[in-house]
Every structure is written in structure tokens, then in C-alpha cells.
Design a protein around this motif. Structure first.
Motif, mmCIF file in Angstrom:
data_model
loop_
_atom_site.group_PDB
_atom_site.id
_atom_site.type_symbol
_atom_site.label_atom_id
_atom_site.label_comp_id
_atom_site.label_asym_id
_atom_site.label_seq_id
_atom_site.Cartn_x
_atom_site.Cartn_y
_atom_site.Cartn_z
ATOM 1 N N GLU A 10 38.763 35.951 31.637
ATOM 2 C CA GLU A 10 39.008 34.905 32.642
ATOM 3 C C GLU A 10 40.501 34.670 32.837
ATOM 4 O O GLU A 10 40.978 34.512 33.960
ATOM 5 C CB GLU A 10 38.335 33.590 32.222
ATOM 6 C CG GLU A 10 36.825 33.662 32.093
ATOM 7 C CD GLU A 10 36.127 34.084 33.379
ATOM 8 O OE1 GLU A 10 36.590 33.704 34.472
ATOM 9 O OE2 GLU A 10 35.120 34.808 33.296
ATOM 10 N N HIS A 11 41.226 34.640 31.717
ATOM 11 C CA HIS A 11 42.677 34.435 31.768
ATOM 12 C C HIS A 11 43.357 35.595 32.484
ATOM 13 O O HIS A 11 44.230 35.397 33.329
ATOM 14 C CB HIS A 11 43.234 34.258 30.354
ATOM 15 C CG HIS A 11 44.707 34.046 30.320
ATOM 16 N ND1 HIS A 11 45.312 32.942 30.892
ATOM 17 C CD2 HIS A 11 45.702 34.807 29.821
ATOM 18 C CE1 HIS A 11 46.623 33.036 30.720
ATOM 19 N NE2 HIS A 11 46.875 34.156 30.081
ATOM 20 N N GLU A 12 42.953 36.818 32.127
ATOM 21 C CA GLU A 12 43.520 38.012 32.770
ATOM 22 C C GLU A 12 43.285 37.977 34.288
ATOM 23 O O GLU A 12 44.177 38.299 35.066
ATOM 24 C CB GLU A 12 42.871 39.288 32.205
ATOM 25 C CG GLU A 12 43.220 39.577 30.781
ATOM 26 C CD GLU A 12 44.344 40.587 30.638
ATOM 27 O OE1 GLU A 12 44.359 41.580 31.387
ATOM 28 O OE2 GLU A 12 45.201 40.382 29.773
ATOM 29 N N ILE A 13 42.082 37.570 34.680
ATOM 30 C CA ILE A 13 41.752 37.511 36.099
ATOM 31 C C ILE A 13 42.600 36.455 36.809
ATOM 32 O O ILE A 13 43.102 36.695 37.904
ATOM 33 C CB ILE A 13 40.242 37.272 36.321
ATOM 34 C CG1 ILE A 13 39.465 38.532 35.901
ATOM 35 C CG2 ILE A 13 39.943 36.928 37.783
ATOM 36 C CD1 ILE A 13 37.963 38.368 35.905
ATOM 37 N N SER A 14 42.806 35.308 36.165
ATOM 38 C CA SER A 14 43.635 34.264 36.790
ATOM 39 C C SER A 14 45.077 34.746 36.954
ATOM 40 O O SER A 14 45.728 34.459 37.953
ATOM 41 C CB SER A 14 43.563 32.946 36.019
ATOM 42 O OG SER A 14 44.213 33.051 34.775
ATOM 43 N N LEU A 15 45.576 35.500 35.980
ATOM 44 C CA LEU A 15 46.917 36.092 36.093
ATOM 45 C C LEU A 15 46.958 37.100 37.242
ATOM 46 O O LEU A 15 47.926 37.141 38.009
ATOM 47 C CB LEU A 15 47.320 36.798 34.791
ATOM 48 C CG LEU A 15 47.603 35.918 33.583
ATOM 49 C CD1 LEU A 15 47.855 36.790 32.349
ATOM 50 C CD2 LEU A 15 48.795 35.014 33.829
#
Length: 82
Positions: free
Chosen positions: A5-10
Motif C-alpha cells: 500500500e505504501h509503495e503504491i501511494s509513493l
């Protein structure tokens, strides 16, 4: 473990930073631009994997299944959400 999820938000942030809005107001960026960007290279261990995860979640869309540097540099990656 990698926080997808964090990678996608980045990824979404980077697409906004590097991309341009089209007539519909959707932001898109060429895969080659994303891949060649130094900040993206440092941020993402597996850019292609993050793109696939984002596509599965319907956050981005692009033609094809697997994007390869060089071969798919001109493929548009479009943000579906704002």
C-alpha cells in the motif's frame, strides 16, 4: 516485508510529479520516464511489481501485462484515481 500500500501511494505521488494531465483531467506518464527517473530508481526496488499491484487494485492502468525497460518506454501509465 514490503508494504505494498505504501509503495503504491509513493508510485501515485511520482506519477503526479512526472506526469501530465490529459483532456479528461487524468494524469499519465510514459513508463520510460518513470523508469529513468533517478528518484523513482531509488524509491522502488521493483517498479514493475509495484505497477502490477497498482493495476490489480485499479489505481493505474496501462496496456499489456509486464512492462520492460526499452521495449515499453512509450507505454502510458494512467492514474485512475485522484
Amino acid at each position: 516485508t514490503m508494504n505494498v500500500e505504501h509503495e503504491i501511494s509513493l508510485l501515485v505521488e511520482e506519477i503526479r510529479r512526472l506526469g501530465t494531465k490529459n483532456a479528461d483531467g487524468k494524469v499519465s506518464v510514459k513508463f520510460g520516464v518513470l523508469f529513468a527517473d533517478e528518484k523513482c530508481a531509488n524509491l522502488f526496488e521493483a517498479l514493475v511489481g509495484t505497477l502490477k499491484a497498482a493495476k490489480r487494485r485499479k489505481i493505474v492502468t496501462y496496456q499489456g501485462e509486464l512492462l520492460l525497460q526499452g521495449v515499453h518506454d512509450h507505454v502510458d501509465i494512467m492514474l485512475l484515481q485522484d
